[in-house]
Write a protein that holds these residues in place. Structure first.
Motif, PDB file in Angstrom:
ATOM      1  N   VAL A 134       0.781  -1.209  -0.087  1.00 32.71           N
ATOM      2  CA  VAL A 134       0.400   0.150  -0.333  1.00 32.71           C
ATOM      3  C   VAL A 134       0.616   1.572   0.294  1.00 32.71           C
ATOM      4  N   LEU A 135       0.212   2.312  -0.564  1.00 38.48           N
ATOM      5  CA  LEU A 135       1.515   3.907  -0.430  1.00 38.48           C
ATOM      6  C   LEU A 135       0.309   4.276  -0.275  1.00 38.48           C
ATOM      7  N   THR A 136       1.010   5.804   0.967  1.00 36.54           N
ATOM      8  CA  THR A 136      -0.171   6.127   1.165  1.00 36.54           C
ATOM      9  C   THR A 136       0.685   8.112   1.387  1.00 36.54           C
ATOM     10  N   GLY A 137       0.150   9.033   1.112  1.00 40.47           N
ATOM     11  CA  GLY A 137       0.841   9.930   1.094  1.00 40.47           C
ATOM     12  C   GLY A 137      -0.425  11.250   1.693  1.00 40.47           C
ATOM     13  N   GLU A 138       0.728  12.464   1.208  1.00 43.35           N
ATOM     14  CA  GLU A 138      -0.649  13.592   1.354  1.00 43.35           C
ATOM     15  C   GLU A 138      -1.045  13.524  -0.244  1.00 43.35           C
ATOM     16  N   THR A 139      -2.516  14.444  -0.392  1.00 39.70           N
ATOM     17  CA  THR A 139      -2.588  15.116  -2.228  1.00 39.70           C
ATOM     18  C   THR A 139      -1.853  16.394  -1.605  1.00 39.70           C
ATOM     19  N   GLY A 140      -1.258  15.712  -3.347  1.00 38.29           N
ATOM     20  CA  GLY A 140      -0.425  16.344  -3.983  1.00 38.29           C
ATOM     21  C   GLY A 140       1.060  16.254  -4.030  1.00 38.29           C
ATOM     22  N   ALA A 141       1.253  15.213  -3.277  1.00 35.85           N
ATOM     23  CA  ALA A 141       2.865  14.218  -3.312  1.00 35.85           C
ATOM     24  C   ALA A 141       3.365  13.573  -4.174  1.00 35.85           C
ATOM     25  N   GLY A 142       3.036  12.735  -4.955  1.00 31.93           N
ATOM     26  CA  GLY A 142       3.234  12.448  -6.409  1.00 31.93           C
ATOM     27  C   GLY A 142       2.903  11.206  -6.090  1.00 31.93           C
ATOM     28  N   LYS A 143       1.666  10.947  -5.871  1.00 32.93           N
ATOM     29  CA  LYS A 143       0.846   9.224  -5.989  1.00 32.93           C
ATOM     30  C   LYS A 143       0.723   8.982  -7.270  1.00 32.93           C
ATOM     31  N   SER A 144       0.389  10.270  -7.813  1.00 34.70           N
ATOM     32  CA  SER A 144      -0.613  10.079  -9.519  1.00 34.70           C
ATOM     33  C   SER A 144       0.809   9.666 -10.289  1.00 34.70           C
ATOM     34  N   ILE A 145       2.204  10.593 -10.028  1.00 33.34           N
ATOM     35  CA  ILE A 145       2.861  10.600 -11.067  1.00 33.34           C
ATOM     36  C   ILE A 145       4.035   8.892 -10.900  1.00 33.34           C
ATOM     37  N   LEU A 146       3.518   8.412  -9.774  1.00 33.76           N
ATOM     38  CA  LEU A 146       4.080   6.991  -9.709  1.00 33.76           C
ATOM     39  C   LEU A 146       3.873   6.370 -10.251  1.00 33.76           C
ATOM     40  N   ILE A 147       2.166   6.608 -10.457  1.00 30.11           N
ATOM     41  CA  ILE A 147       0.659   5.404 -11.180  1.00 30.11           C
ATOM     42  C   ILE A 147       1.525   5.621 -12.932  1.00 30.11           C
ATOM     43  N   ASP A 148       1.831   6.946 -12.891  1.00 29.22           N
ATOM     44  CA  ASP A 148       1.582   7.588 -14.307  1.00 29.22           C
ATOM     45  C   ASP A 148       3.637   7.282 -14.476  1.00 29.22           C
ATOM     46  N   ALA A 149       4.386   6.990 -13.926  1.00 28.45           N
ATOM     47  CA  ALA A 149       5.800   5.862 -14.818  1.00 28.45           C
ATOM     48  C   ALA A 149       5.597   4.420 -14.245  1.00 28.45           C
ATOM     49  N   ILE A 150       3.984   4.193 -13.752  1.00 32.14           N
ATOM     50  CA  ILE A 150       4.694   2.571 -13.940  1.00 32.14           C
ATOM     51  C   ILE A 150       3.726   2.046 -15.587  1.00 32.14           C
ATOM     52  N   ASN A 151       3.018   3.172 -16.179  1.00 23.49           N
ATOM     53  CA  ASN A 151       2.426   3.047 -16.503  1.00 23.49           C
ATOM     54  C   ASN A 151       3.163   3.184 -18.349  1.00 23.49           C
ATOM     55  N   MET A 152       3.812   4.199 -17.910  1.00 21.82           N
ATOM     56  CA  MET A 152       5.109   4.785 -19.261  1.00 21.82           C
ATOM     57  C   MET A 152       5.944   3.626 -18.943  1.00 21.82           C
ATOM     58  N   ALA A 153       6.715   2.718 -17.562  1.00 14.61           N
ATOM     59  CA  ALA A 153       7.742   1.478 -18.524  1.00 14.61           C
ATOM     60  C   ALA A 153       6.388   0.498 -19.064  1.00 14.61           C
ATOM     61  N   MET A 154       4.824   0.302 -18.732  1.00 17.97           N
ATOM     62  CA  MET A 154       4.527  -0.896 -19.331  1.00 17.97           C
ATOM     63  C   MET A 154       4.041  -0.493 -20.784  1.00 17.97           C
ATOM     64  N   GLY A 155       4.488   0.389 -21.379  1.00 22.95           N
ATOM     65  CA  GLY A 155       4.257   1.130 -22.883  1.00 22.95           C
ATOM     66  C   GLY A 155       3.348   1.978 -23.246  1.00 22.95           C
ATOM     67  N   GLY A 156       2.125   2.595 -21.492  1.00 21.32           N
ATOM     68  CA  GLY A 156       1.153   3.108 -21.907  1.00 21.32           C
ATOM     69  C   GLY A 156       1.043   4.388 -22.458  1.00 21.32           C
ATOM     70  N   ARG A 157       0.394   5.368 -22.871  1.00 17.93           N
ATOM     71  CA  ARG A 157       0.336   6.511 -22.967  1.00 17.93           C
ATOM     72  C   ARG A 157       1.396   7.734 -22.725  1.00 17.93           C
ATOM     73  N   ALA A 158       1.986   8.261 -23.173  1.00 13.43           N
ATOM     74  CA  ALA A 158       3.345   9.253 -22.423  1.00 13.43           C
ATOM     75  C   ALA A 158       3.637  10.278 -23.418  1.00 13.43           C
ATOM     76  N   ASN A 159       4.056  11.046 -22.633  1.00 12.17           N
ATOM     77  CA  ASN A 159       4.742  12.540 -23.434  1.00 12.17           C
ATOM     78  C   ASN A 159       6.026  13.433 -22.454  1.00 12.17           C
ATOM     79  N   LYS A 160       5.931  13.884 -23.045  1.00  8.88           N
ATOM     80  CA  LYS A 160       7.901  14.613 -22.553  1.00  8.88           C
ATOM     81  C   LYS A 160       6.964  15.603 -21.608  1.00  8.88           C
ATOM     82  N   ASP A 161       5.635  15.783 -21.482  1.00  6.39           N
ATOM     83  CA  ASP A 161       4.999  17.023 -20.238  1.00  6.39           C
ATOM     84  C   ASP A 161       5.716  15.988 -18.736  1.00  6.39           C
ATOM     85  N   LEU A 162       5.837  14.797 -18.882  1.00  6.03           N
ATOM     86  CA  LEU A 162       6.391  14.158 -18.017  1.00  6.03           C
ATOM     87  C   LEU A 162       7.795  13.854 -17.171  1.00  6.03           C
ATOM     88  N   ILE A 163       8.745  14.629 -18.064  1.00  7.70           N
ATOM     89  CA  ILE A 163      10.046  15.317 -18.182  1.00  7.70           C
ATOM     90  C   ILE A 163      10.106  16.298 -16.836  1.00  7.70           C
TER      91      ILE A 163
END
Length: 569
Positions: free
Chosen positions: A26-55
């Motif tokens: 389980v992952l917890t943290g304050e709102t805005g701490a970056g939890k959704s970014i972590l999911i975006d990174a996993i999705n990126m590694a799995m070949g999901g939609r991603a763009n240069k805005d993540l840089i």
């Protein structure tokens, strides 16, 4: 199973490496701490939609690596994709540059994005709040039933017949034009075929004509120069000695002295060879000169023929070969029209046979779906009861798809339309999910669906991204227990704001955001037992952690441990 996640230069994440384990993470943290970014990174590694805005600002690229331990279930896919996995370890990696392009690697080897995506979908699946919204769309319900009933082979059999049926109906439409159109088409084809046939074309003719035209346009010049060349070589009685005579005398003179010097013998041999070549050339030149002949008007006839060919090329192709190919095609089309009635009978017979097969396959598929739907209803009801929704009734409605006239409409997925219905309280009528379920209820229904389908072609790793939205109290506890039991069969990663769910975890990670020298950085830390208690107390009480919230957190952890032990028995 996801063993390790390495992220670099993704949004507010500078560089982190996280080790994950089997069971409930389980992952917890304050709102805005970056939890959704972590999911975006996993999705990126799995070949999901991603763009240069993540840089991350100030860097040139974003990188995400995901290391998986694999089992035998995944090896057939690896063999199919041509990927070698040593020591049961697989590393999926993706790097995105400022130009928006990405580099994908599997175990260090460059691969196309679609390969990375296909393998990623087999290793891990992410479930979020959008999955709840998917339950509002009846089209997804048919997919759920087919997946639960493992009806892929039956669906493929139906689709094969459906594809053949569609092709036959399209052929029928192309044959079924009216008599006026048929007559006009026949007239045009007959004219074109007659025009090309009367021309009596043959391959290579145009090149031959062009060559002959060049000769005829220059025939006088050719004759004068050939005659002059022959005269120079062989001459005539009026002109006296020729080049041939002079060379022949030279050969005779050398012949008389070859015995006195080897060099003279060499000169003799070489000049003799030249004399022999001259005789051959002179003979051939004389034959060519005598063969220069053409009929009056030949050039005009050639020009006329070339003009005819030009007109045909403008209509039917860029060469004689293409014109002849057009002729063959036109003759086939005319024969097809002439045989149209016979073909219509044949295609109609074929359509009738395919329609019979289509109906049979559709009915068989519907029957299997009804069986699967009945079993799914029971399984979902049991899961809902476990989630403290004992009074809710769940039903799968299967009806015929119909067209505007009320006839059965066969589509790519069969002749069924499927919709999930629920009744929130005893005595209430069953209604579509979108008209009765609240946000919290949708979260539990979705979790029930995922639990039921988890053993059917589901990846070993499942991520729940705030699937508990809109849930609290007793319902939250039930969801926590359900996910915990699911984690006995799958590796679960769950992002949550609820203490009840966080307390059930086997491994707890805290996501925190810090500002260091005017730069925002996100960290992920695996918590110890004491740190877990503090984090749960923070979630329970908010900003201020008190003795009371700490006591509640410890009690929650003790209850979770007890429940997991009882569940393992």
């Amino acid at each position: 199973m996801l063993c390790e996640l390495h992220i670099k230069n993704v949004a507010v994440i500078d560089e982190i490496t996280i080790d994950f384990y089997h069971g409930f993470n389980v992952l917890t943290g304050e709102t805005g701490a970056g939890k959704s970014i972590l999911i975006d990174a996993i999705n990126m590694a799995m070949g999901g939609r991603a763009n240069k805005d993540l840089i991350r600002n100030g860097t040139e690229y974003a990188l995400a690596d995901a290391a998986f331990s694999i089992n035998e279930k995944i090896r057939p896919l690896l063999e199919e994709l041509g990927i070698e996995a040593e020591e049961d370890l697989l590393v999926l990696s993706r790097q995105i540059g400022m130009d928006g392009k990405s580099r994908c690697r599997i175990n260090g080897r460059l691969v196309p994005l679609n390969i990375l995506r296909e393998l990623g979908q087999a290793l891990l699946t992410i479930h979020g709040q959008h999955d709840n919204q998917a339950l509002f769309v009846p089209k997804t319900h048919l997919h759920f039933v087919d997946e639960y009933g493992n009806l892929q082979e039956s669906l493929q059999r139906y689709q094969k017949v459906y594809s053949a049926y569609q092709e036959a109906t399209e052929r029928l439409a192309s044959l079924s034009f009216n008599e006026g159109e048929k007559a006009r088409k026949m007239d045009l084809l007959s004219f074109q075929i007659g025009e090309i046939t009367e021309a009596k074309l043959r391959d290579g003719e145009e090149e031959e004509l062009e060559e002959r035209r060049i000769f005829l346009n220059n025939a006088e010049t050719i004759a004068e120069n050939v005659h002059a060349a022959y005269g120079s070589l062989y001459g005539s009685e009026e002109e006296g000695f020729s080049s041939y005579d002079l060379l022949q005398n030279a050969v005779r003179n050398l012949e008389r002295v070859t015995n006195f010097d080897e060099k003279l013998s060499d000169f003799y041999d070489r000049l003799s060879s030249v004399l022999a070549d001259m005789e051959d050339v002179t003979y051939d030149l004389k034959s060519y000169m005598e063969g220069i002949d053409f009929e009056p008007g030949e050039l005009d006839r050639i020009e006329e023929r070339l003009h005819q060919l030009f007109g045909l090329k403008r209509k039917y192709g860029n060469s004689v070969g293409e014109i002849l190919a057009y002729l063959e095609k036109a003759e086939e089309e005319r024969r097809a029209i002439e045989q149209n009635e016979e073909l219509l009978v044949q295609v109609n017979r074929e359509i009738a046979e395919l329609k019979e097969q289509l109906v049979k396959e559709a009915e068989s598929l519907t029957k299997e779906r009804r069986i699967a739907a009945h079993k799914l209803e029971g399984a979902i009801m049991q899961e809902l009861a476990d989630l403290d929704m004992q009074k809710m009734r769940f039903s799968v409605r299967i009806e015929d798809r119909t067209d505007g006239e009320g006839d059965i409409a066969y589509g790519t997925s069969g002749a069924d339309q499927i919709e999930f219905l629920i009744s929130g309280n005893p005595g209430e009528a069953l209604k579509p999910l979108s008209k009765i379920a609240s946000g919290g209820e949708m979260s539990r229904i979705m979790l029930a669906m995922k639990s039921v389908l988890s053993d059917i072609n589901a990846p070993d790793t499942m991520i729940f991204d705030e699937i508990d939205t809109g849930v609290s109290g007793r319902a939250a506890q039930k969801i926590a227990e359900k996910i915990c039991r699911l984690a006995q069969k799958k590796q679960i990663l769950c992002i949550t704001h609820l203490a009840q769910i966080a307390g059930m975890a086997d491994h707890h990670y805290c996501i925190e955001k810090h500002v260091d020298e005017e730069r925002t950085v996100t960290f992920v830390t695996e918590l110890s037992d004491d740190e877990r208690k503090m984090e749960l107390a923070r979630i329970i009480g908010g900003v201020k952690v008190t003795e009371l919230t700490l006591k509640a957190a410890q009690e929650m952890l003790d209850m979770a441990e007890k429940m997991k032990k009882e569940s393992a028995l």
